[in-house]
Design an enzyme around this catalytic site. Structure first.
Site, mmCIF file in Angstrom:
data_model
loop_
_atom_site.group_PDB
_atom_site.id
_atom_site.type_symbol
_atom_site.label_atom_id
_atom_site.label_comp_id
_atom_site.label_asym_id
_atom_site.label_seq_id
_atom_site.Cartn_x
_atom_site.Cartn_y
_atom_site.Cartn_z
ATOM 1 N N ASN A 195 0.798 -1.212 0.000
ATOM 2 C CA ASN A 195 0.000 0.000 0.000
ATOM 3 C C ASN A 195 0.840 1.275 0.000
ATOM 4 O O ASN A 195 0.393 2.311 -0.491
ATOM 5 C CB ASN A 195 -0.913 -0.020 1.236
ATOM 6 C CG ASN A 195 -1.548 1.313 1.519
ATOM 7 O OD1 ASN A 195 -2.591 1.655 0.973
ATOM 8 N ND2 ASN A 195 -0.932 2.085 2.420
ATOM 9 N N TYR A 218 4.903 10.272 -11.281
ATOM 10 C CA TYR A 218 3.971 9.526 -10.424
ATOM 11 C C TYR A 218 3.143 8.553 -11.262
ATOM 12 O O TYR A 218 3.009 7.369 -10.910
ATOM 13 C CB TYR A 218 3.062 10.492 -9.677
ATOM 14 C CG TYR A 218 1.983 9.791 -8.880
ATOM 15 C CD1 TYR A 218 2.274 9.191 -7.651
ATOM 16 C CD2 TYR A 218 0.678 9.714 -9.366
ATOM 17 C CE1 TYR A 218 1.295 8.531 -6.938
ATOM 18 C CE2 TYR A 218 -0.308 9.060 -8.655
ATOM 19 C CZ TYR A 218 -0.001 8.469 -7.429
ATOM 20 O OH TYR A 218 -0.984 7.808 -6.737
ATOM 21 N N LYS A 225 3.016 4.339 -11.063
ATOM 22 C CA LYS A 225 1.821 3.540 -10.845
ATOM 23 C C LYS A 225 1.606 2.521 -11.958
ATOM 24 O O LYS A 225 1.066 1.434 -11.720
ATOM 25 C CB LYS A 225 0.606 4.459 -10.710
ATOM 26 C CG LYS A 225 0.644 5.357 -9.474
ATOM 27 C CD LYS A 225 0.426 4.588 -8.180
ATOM 28 C CE LYS A 225 1.650 4.195 -7.417
ATOM 29 N NZ LYS A 225 1.370 3.467 -6.161
#
Length: 256
Positions: A81, A152, A156
């Protein structure tokens, strides 16, 4: 009852994931980057069985996290996470690694390599993976003009490649990627459209459910819906190339 380790669970979606799991009767090991944050995490989820400590922005901290978490295991599932967002200028870590790439990509890779393989692995991504681009020649933005949002988004996408690569290499386990949505957290910000419970529910489901829809591997989910990811995520050559670069940067191969 399952035993689950959740990285980055001292606040936000990770903490909510822990709360939902303990509410459902599972054993949870939290994670925090230092002692102070560990105390806060334990206070927030007092039912947790323990807290692993390690700063995922450094290779030393990644190793520390793996060691402290392993000592509190074994695990039926691990939820990767922990992550950081896209603010500011390019920031190198103490190891000279780009900060977003180190925490969002290298950390889940290295923990996967060091901790052994549970039955279920969940890697958090973002809907922005859809606009991510694989750039194997410059994963850490050393040569391009810095673009924090793109860095970013790329990280991901790399998380989805990692989840799919692990699923393909280890067909005996279940490895999936989850877009939690745009959630009202410190990372998501106050303008986010969705609340914490929905942001954690898919991870809980994938980590513990006997629902046949949750007992799959190599998939990309949002809110328990099996969706298609960025097309590059399914490219096995790109998957293997990413694993090779992560192995070189960390000095650690995934287990045979």
């Amino acid at each position: 009852m399952a035993t689950i380790f959740i990285t980055g669970s001292s606040d936000g979606i990770g903490q909510e994931t822990a709360r939902q799991l303990v509410r459902d009767g599972h054993q949870v090991i939290l994670h925090a980057r230092n002692e102070a944050r560990a105390d806060q995490a334990a206070d927030a989820v007092p039912e947790a069985r323990g807290v692993a400590i390690g700063d995922l922005s450094t290779l030393e901290g990644m190793h520390q996290t793996a060691e402290t978490a392993t000592a509190l295991g074994p695990y039926d599932a691990v939820v990767h996470n922990a992550g950081v967002g896209s603010g500011g200028a390019r920031q190198p870590t103490g190891d000279g690694l780009e900060h977003i790439f180190a925490i969002n990509v290298l950390a889940p890779y290295l923990l996967t390599a060091l901790m052994g393989l549970p039955e279920r692995l969940v890697y958090l991504t973002s809907g922005l993976e859809s606009v991510g681009r694989v750039n194997l020649d410059d994963l850490q933005w050393e040569h391009r003009r810095w673009n924090a949002m793109q860095a970013y988004s790329d990280s991901k996408l790399y998380d989805v490649l990692l989840a799919f690569a692990v699923a393909r290499r280890y067909p005996q386990l279940r490895s999936n990627a989850v877009d939690p949505g745009w959630i009202k957290t410190k990372l998501g910000g106050p303008s986010a459209s969705d609340n914490l419970p929905i942001g954690a529910s898919t991870q809980v489901w994938l980590a513990t459910s006997d629902d046949p829809a949750a007992q799959v591997t190599g998939r990309y989910f949002k809110w328990k819906q099996d969706l298609r990811a960025n097309p590059e995520a399914y490219d096995e050559t790109l998957q293997e190339s990413l694993l090779a670069i992560c192995a070189k940067l960390t000095g650690t191969l995934l287990p045979a």
